[in-house]
Structure formats: structure tokens, C-alpha cells
Design a protein around this motif. Sequence first.
Motif, short mmCIF file in Angstrom:
data_model
loop_
_atom_site.label_atom_id
_atom_site.label_comp_id
_atom_site.label_asym_id
_atom_site.label_seq_id
_atom_site.Cartn_x
_atom_site.Cartn_y
_atom_site.Cartn_z
N ASN A 284 0.82 -1.21 0.00
CA ASN A 284 0.00 0.00 0.00
C ASN A 284 0.85 1.26 0.00
N ASN A 285 1.97 1.22 0.70
CA ASN A 285 2.89 2.35 0.71
C ASN A 285 3.49 2.58 -0.67
N LEU A 286 3.86 1.50 -1.36
CA LEU A 286 4.40 1.62 -2.72
C LEU A 286 3.35 2.19 -3.68
N VAL A 287 2.13 1.72 -3.56
CA VAL A 287 1.05 2.24 -4.41
C VAL A 287 0.85 3.72 -4.14
N SER A 288 0.87 4.10 -2.88
CA SER A 288 0.70 5.51 -2.53
C SER A 288 1.80 6.38 -3.13
N LEU A 289 3.05 5.93 -3.01
CA LEU A 289 4.17 6.68 -3.59
C LEU A 289 4.08 6.74 -5.11
N GLN A 290 3.67 5.64 -5.73
CA GLN A 290 3.53 5.62 -7.19
C GLN A 290 2.44 6.60 -7.63
N ASN A 291 1.35 6.66 -6.89
CA ASN A 291 0.28 7.61 -7.21
C ASN A 291 0.72 9.05 -6.98
N SER A 292 1.52 9.27 -5.95
CA SER A 292 2.07 10.61 -5.72
C SER A 292 2.97 11.02 -6.88
N ALA B 118 7.27 22.54 -9.70
CA ALA B 118 6.65 21.24 -9.95
C ALA B 118 7.72 20.17 -10.18
N ARG B 119 8.78 20.55 -10.88
CA ARG B 119 9.88 19.61 -11.14
C ARG B 119 10.58 19.21 -9.84
N ARG B 120 10.80 20.17 -8.96
CA ARG B 120 11.43 19.86 -7.67
C ARG B 120 10.57 18.89 -6.87
N TYR B 121 9.27 19.15 -6.83
CA TYR B 121 8.37 18.27 -6.07
C TYR B 121 8.36 16.88 -6.70
N TYR B 122 8.27 16.82 -8.02
CA TYR B 122 8.26 15.54 -8.72
C TYR B 122 9.53 14.75 -8.40
#
Length: 186
Positions: free
Chosen positions: A22-30, A133-137
Motif C-alpha cells: 500500500n505504501n508503494l502504491v501511494s508513492l507511485q500515485n504521488s 513542480a519539477r522539484r516536487y516531482y
Amino acid sequence: MAFWIIIAILLLIPLYFIYIYNNLVSLQNSARSAWSDIEVQLKKRFNLIPNLINVVKGYTKYESETFKKITEARNLFANAKNENEKIEATNILNKELNGIFAVAENYPELKADTQFSKLQTELTNIENDIENARRYYNAVIKDYNTKIASFPDLIIANKFNFRELPYFELEESERESVYQTPKVEF
């Protein structure tokens, strides 16, 4: 007593793996959300560019090659199939946009044009938004890529096909120019 400890451990292990997944899915969605934010800013920039080009064309017979390259870069981005291709197209566009502003230096009447000035200010604001946006990404990608490469998370990541995502980095030529002192003339 030992029996209950073994049962507890056997129950906790799957729960821990579910937590990791679930943590990996959350990070992937972020990461997807962060990339989407970049795309929104890039779309704003792409929509502004034709207006900027038309104003510059009105003042100069600047090489149509630059305008052609900008259009090609916009098309490359529109037809890109993944983040790597979009990042490459964006880097090409960045390089070509610098050429337009270099032209303005040779045409004082263009620099004084209110429409050009307004478009240049708007583009600068969009560039700042893209940078944020690039920094956050890249921060989200760092967390995600670190997570999928760390034990025991990498077991779950490999099992469920989580793959490393690309950073949005400067092109090699831009990276080299960062370390050069800009020329200032009075």
C-alpha cells in the motif's frame, strides 16, 4: 504460549507486506500526480509559445529554423509515450526558447513591445511554476525509487512489477552551462 506467538508472527508478516504494498502504491500515485502537475504547467507554456512566436515574427525575419524546432519540440512532447520522451522534448524546447529571447536583445523595438513584455513575464512565471513542480516531482521520485530499492520493500516491488521512475533532470548541455559564468556587458 509459543503457539500463540507463532500465530501472531504468521499474522503480522502478511499484514506487514500489505502495508509495504500500500505504501508503494501511494508513492507511485504521488509520482503520477506530481508528473501531472508538471504536464499542466508545460501545457500552459506550450499554449503561450505560439503567441510569443507571432509577436517575435512580427518584428524580425528571424530564422524560421528556430520556429520550426520549437514546433517540432511541441509535437515531440504531444506524441511522447512516456516521461523520458516528454522530458527530452521539454529539454529541446527549453534550448530553443532561449534563442527567441536572444533575438529580442537585437531588436529594441521588440523588447519595448508591451505584448512581448507581457508574454515574456507570463512565460517567466510559468517557468518558475515548472521548476517548483519539477522539484516536487523529483522529491517524490527519490522517495519512490529509494523505497523500491530498499529491503524488504524490494521483494514486494519486484513481485508486483514496481519499476524505477525517471527524474526530471537538466539536459547535459544545460548542466554544463550552469557552471559557466554569464557574460555581462554594459
